[in-house]
Design a protein around this motif. Structure first.
Motif, PDB file in Angstrom:
ATOM      1  N   ASP A  41      -1.796   5.267  21.289  1.00  0.00           N
ATOM      2  CA  ASP A  41      -0.978   5.104  20.091  1.00  0.00           C
ATOM      3  C   ASP A  41      -0.148   3.837  20.280  1.00  0.00           C
ATOM      4  O   ASP A  41       0.596   3.718  21.257  1.00  0.00           O
ATOM      5  N   ARG A  42      -0.299   2.899  19.366  1.00  0.00           N
ATOM      6  CA  ARG A  42       0.405   1.618  19.465  1.00  0.00           C
ATOM      7  C   ARG A  42       1.170   1.345  18.178  1.00  0.00           C
ATOM      8  O   ARG A  42       0.754   1.741  17.104  1.00  0.00           O
ATOM      9  N   TRP A  43       2.265   0.641  18.319  1.00  0.00           N
ATOM     10  CA  TRP A  43       3.027   0.158  17.168  1.00  0.00           C
ATOM     11  C   TRP A  43       3.370  -1.292  17.451  1.00  0.00           C
ATOM     12  O   TRP A  43       3.999  -1.612  18.456  1.00  0.00           O
ATOM     13  N   LYS A  44       2.898  -2.194  16.570  1.00  0.00           N
ATOM     14  CA  LYS A  44       3.103  -3.637  16.752  1.00  0.00           C
ATOM     15  C   LYS A  44       2.640  -4.075  18.143  1.00  0.00           C
ATOM     16  O   LYS A  44       3.330  -4.786  18.861  1.00  0.00           O
ATOM     17  N   ASN A  45       1.462  -3.603  18.492  1.00  0.00           N
ATOM     18  CA  ASN A  45       0.787  -3.908  19.755  1.00  0.00           C
ATOM     19  C   ASN A  45       1.544  -3.427  21.000  1.00  0.00           C
ATOM     20  O   ASN A  45       1.291  -3.865  22.099  1.00  0.00           O
ATOM     21  N   ARG A  46       2.482  -2.529  20.826  1.00  0.00           N
ATOM     22  CA  ARG A  46       3.201  -1.939  21.959  1.00  0.00           C
ATOM     23  C   ARG A  46       2.665  -0.534  22.205  1.00  0.00           C
ATOM     24  O   ARG A  46       2.714   0.306  21.316  1.00  0.00           O
ATOM     25  N   LEU A  47       2.143  -0.306  23.382  1.00  0.00           N
ATOM     26  CA  LEU A  47       1.644   1.016  23.744  1.00  0.00           C
ATOM     27  C   LEU A  47       2.831   1.950  23.960  1.00  0.00           C
ATOM     28  O   LEU A  47       3.713   1.673  24.754  1.00  0.00           O
ATOM     29  N   TYR A  48       2.867   3.035  23.196  1.00  0.00           N
ATOM     30  CA  TYR A  48       3.943   3.998  23.409  1.00  0.00           C
ATOM     31  C   TYR A  48       3.445   5.419  23.580  1.00  0.00           C
ATOM     32  O   TYR A  48       4.233   6.327  23.834  1.00  0.00           O
ATOM     33  N   GLY A  49       2.145   5.642  23.491  1.00  0.00           N
ATOM     34  CA  GLY A  49       1.631   6.989  23.685  1.00  0.00           C
ATOM     35  C   GLY A  49       0.151   7.002  24.003  1.00  0.00           C
ATOM     36  O   GLY A  49      -0.585   6.106  23.598  1.00  0.00           O
ATOM     37  N   THR A  50      -0.280   8.012  24.739  1.00  0.00           N
ATOM     38  CA  THR A  50      -1.699   8.205  25.025  1.00  0.00           C
ATOM     39  C   THR A  50      -2.041   9.684  24.863  1.00  0.00           C
ATOM     40  O   THR A  50      -1.205  10.553  25.095  1.00  0.00           O
ATOM     41  N   THR A  51      -3.266   9.928  24.430  1.00  0.00           N
ATOM     42  CA  THR A  51      -3.773  11.299  24.311  1.00  0.00           C
ATOM     43  C   THR A  51      -5.106  11.391  25.041  1.00  0.00           C
ATOM     44  O   THR A  51      -5.969  10.526  24.878  1.00  0.00           O
ATOM     45  N   THR A  52      -5.252  12.435  25.833  1.00  0.00           N
ATOM     46  CA  THR A  52      -6.523  12.729  26.500  1.00  0.00           C
ATOM     47  C   THR A  52      -6.902  14.159  26.147  1.00  0.00           C
ATOM     48  O   THR A  52      -6.105  15.079  26.319  1.00  0.00           O
TER      49      THR A  52
END
Length: 155
Positions: free
Chosen positions: A66-77
């Motif tokens: 999950d990215r906002w303005k190319n900043r990674l702030y979340g991942t889901t597996t």
């Protein structure tokens, strides 16, 4: 004397969403587990460029960012625990979200039942979630409904 604990309490909730599709159970299950369709469903909105892995098989996994303005702030597996063709899917999903005030970590057990209703298929999706920080049941329910809407458009 009242003792106050600073320990964070986890939150637990269950969400159930049902959706009917005008096709046979076998066709709907096949479409749901098709890697191309699954990638397309996962790649909606802010996950458009974030789908990193899709392996819809027993023991396989999906991974997206999950990215906002190319900043990674979340991942889901999501790890697929059990697939029973045209009947059920059981998966374990973990999401980590970094925040300015606090981080969140969600763990979900997901169950999808594919039920025949004459010539149509009903999918019953049940998600049990545990979160360290407060979360909203409506957000989880809305997320499942959105996945069903996107999936219906791909059929």
């Amino acid at each position: 004397m009242i003792e106050v604990s600073n320990k964070r309490m986890s939150r637990h909730f269950t969400v159930v969403v049902r959706r009917e599709f005008p096709m046979s159970v076998e066709k709907i299950f096949s479409a749901w587990t098709n890697p191309e369709i699954r990638r397309s469903v996962l790649a909606h909105g802010r996950y458009k460029n974030g789908v990193k892995e899709v392996d819809v098989s027993e023991g396989g996994k999906e991974r997206y960012e999950d990215r906002w303005k190319n900043r990674l702030y979340g991942t889901t597996t999501r790890r697929y625990i059990l697939l029973r063709p045209a009947r059920m899917i059981v998966a374990h999903s973990e999401t980590s979200v970094e925040g300015d005030m606090f981080d969140q970590h969600f763990v979900r057990q997901e169950l999808l039942l594919f039920k025949p209703k004459g010539e149509i298929c009903e999918i019953v999706a049940s998600t049990q979630c545990v979160s360290i920080e407060p979360t909203f049941v409506h957000a989880a329910e809305d997320s499942l409904k959105l996945v069903f809407d996107i999936f219906a458009d791909k059929l």
